[in-house]
Design an enzyme around this catalytic site. Sequence first.
Site, PDB file in Angstrom:
ATOM      1  N   ARG A  76    -119.785 -12.817   7.878  1.00  0.00           N
ATOM      2  CA  ARG A  76    -121.332 -13.367   7.202  1.00  0.00           C
ATOM      3  C   ARG A  76    -121.620 -12.211   6.573  1.00  0.00           C
ATOM      4  O   ARG A  76    -122.424 -12.689   6.380  1.00  0.00           O
ATOM      5  CB  ARG A  76    -121.898 -13.322   8.597  1.00  0.00           C
ATOM      6  CG  ARG A  76    -123.271 -13.565   8.995  1.00  0.00           C
ATOM      7  CD  ARG A  76    -123.652 -14.727  10.281  1.00  0.00           C
ATOM      8  NE  ARG A  76    -122.996 -13.973  11.858  1.00  0.00           N
ATOM      9  CZ  ARG A  76    -123.980 -13.165  11.944  1.00  0.00           C
ATOM     10  NH1 ARG A  76    -124.715 -12.577  11.395  1.00  0.00           N
ATOM     11  NH2 ARG A  76    -123.143 -12.386  13.357  1.00  0.00           N
ATOM     12  N   TYR A 115    -146.373 -19.734  -3.448  1.00  0.00           N
ATOM     13  CA  TYR A 115    -145.281 -21.387  -2.835  1.00  0.00           C
ATOM     14  C   TYR A 115    -145.701 -21.784  -1.569  1.00  0.00           C
ATOM     15  O   TYR A 115    -145.611 -21.171  -0.497  1.00  0.00           O
ATOM     16  CB  TYR A 115    -143.938 -20.461  -3.108  1.00  0.00           C
ATOM     17  CG  TYR A 115    -142.708 -20.990  -2.526  1.00  0.00           C
ATOM     18  CD1 TYR A 115    -142.558 -22.615  -4.176  1.00  0.00           C
ATOM     19  CD2 TYR A 115    -141.910 -21.006  -2.207  1.00  0.00           C
ATOM     20  CE1 TYR A 115    -141.424 -22.934  -3.500  1.00  0.00           C
ATOM     21  CE2 TYR A 115    -140.981 -21.605  -1.997  1.00  0.00           C
ATOM     22  CZ  TYR A 115    -140.550 -22.963  -2.233  1.00  0.00           C
ATOM     23  OH  TYR A 115    -138.926 -23.721  -1.910  1.00  0.00           O
ATOM     24  N   ASP A 148    -142.668 -12.125  -4.564  1.00  0.00           N
ATOM     25  CA  ASP A 148    -141.818 -12.931  -4.733  1.00  0.00           C
ATOM     26  C   ASP A 148    -141.998 -12.386  -6.287  1.00  0.00           C
ATOM     27  O   ASP A 148    -142.636 -13.428  -6.758  1.00  0.00           O
ATOM     28  CB  ASP A 148    -142.524 -14.237  -4.504  1.00  0.00           C
ATOM     29  CG  ASP A 148    -141.318 -16.167  -5.268  1.00  0.00           C
ATOM     30  OD1 ASP A 148    -140.927 -15.405  -5.927  1.00  0.00           O
ATOM     31  OD2 ASP A 148    -141.687 -16.459  -4.187  1.00  0.00           O
ATOM     32  N   LYS A 179    -133.485 -20.610  -9.074  1.00  0.00           N
ATOM     33  CA  LYS A 179    -133.683 -21.307  -9.771  1.00  0.00           C
ATOM     34  C   LYS A 179    -133.030 -20.146 -11.241  1.00  0.00           C
ATOM     35  O   LYS A 179    -131.793 -20.912 -12.225  1.00  0.00           O
ATOM     36  CB  LYS A 179    -134.945 -20.560 -10.109  1.00  0.00           C
ATOM     37  CG  LYS A 179    -136.053 -22.085  -8.715  1.00  0.00           C
ATOM     38  CD  LYS A 179    -137.348 -21.217  -8.698  1.00  0.00           C
ATOM     39  CE  LYS A 179    -137.378 -22.462  -7.765  1.00  0.00           C
ATOM     40  NZ  LYS A 179    -137.284 -22.849  -6.262  1.00  0.00           N
TER      41      LYS A 179
END
Length: 392
Positions: free
Chosen positions: A58, A111, A183, A208
């Site tokens: 992890r 967003y 962001d 993206k």
Amino acid sequence: MSSKNKNTQLVSSGRKKAYTHGVVNPVVQRASTIVFDSVADLKNAAKTRGDKTLFYGRRGTSTHFALQEAITELEGGEGCALYPCGAAAISQALLSFVKAGDHILMVDNVYEPTRDFCDKILAGLGITTTYYPPTIGAGIKEYIQPNTKVLFLESPGSITMEIQDVPAMVKVANEHNIMTMLDNTYGNGLHYRPLEHGVDISIQAATKYIVGHSDVMMGVAVANKKYWPTLREQSYLLGQCTSADDAYLALRGLRTMAVRLNQHEKAAIEVAKWLEQHELVDHIRHPAFETCPGHDFFKRDFDGSNGLFSFVMKTGNQKAIDAFLDSLEHIKMGFSWGGFESLVTANLTMKGLRSKTGWDLGPVIRLHIGLEDVDDLINDLSQALKVYQQHL
């Protein structure tokens, strides 16, 4: 380390021999359990808190470390945390620094999942959110409360694309000991680097432009030296991790991001200029166009644009919008953006998407211009706008 152009950086970062083992790309190292030769080795690995040290799956493998190093270098930060998607990067970054009784300042054109997280999750944890106009600039000081902990920015903003005066807002936040997050999915680290403008944490949906091929979900958050230890440890405690295969694909996408962005930018500007002349279009909301709110800040702070922009119609109704969307052939309907394909979404109003700033303009159509032939895309929009007009 010698200085290097950003394009060179994208190709060379995260490619130490410890990660590549002598080949071109970092190896895909999948692991859950890491085994140790001695108690001393185990304790030493635990003490490093996972910074580029194998401890447990992890906390990452060499594949993850290569990607984290590359993104950290790109954004100019101290360290990078990886998440299973952009929404997770945003929510977990916020949760790492707020607690019950705290207050967040959130940009009003944010967003939509970020708004939902604040209103539906954080509110239930006793954390309040105030939405502020995206063009407020230094006026943000009027919104600060005694318990304000985080100022969250998104520039350009979702759908309506306003660019914020980030340096002015960061200055106010620093004066009130408020941390800042931004962001930066649009700016991608190549065209905009928030930490260079004083922001504390830069967040991206790597889904993206970093990945670039619409086949991986991933989020990244890069923090400065002050906040990296907390972000790193809290993200681990919150259980955030990604697969080595996805990290590998993100690294592969990163290598070609500059050339893809150049084509996205060139094609989008050409399409936007065509739309600007169309009789049905009121104005273009592309950061590189003067008609986009905050355009001067874009010219001052950004090194380029990409394939994402919106245009506002003079008039419309839901029937016309639906007919327009259904008639498109090359430009597909779908959420997300940043991949090689062109995409479209449309909103008749901004109702439910903003609460502090109203919207009295026409319908907003958002495009992501992909890597298709520009003439094909313009012809597609031309016939679809004719259908739109027939349904007014």
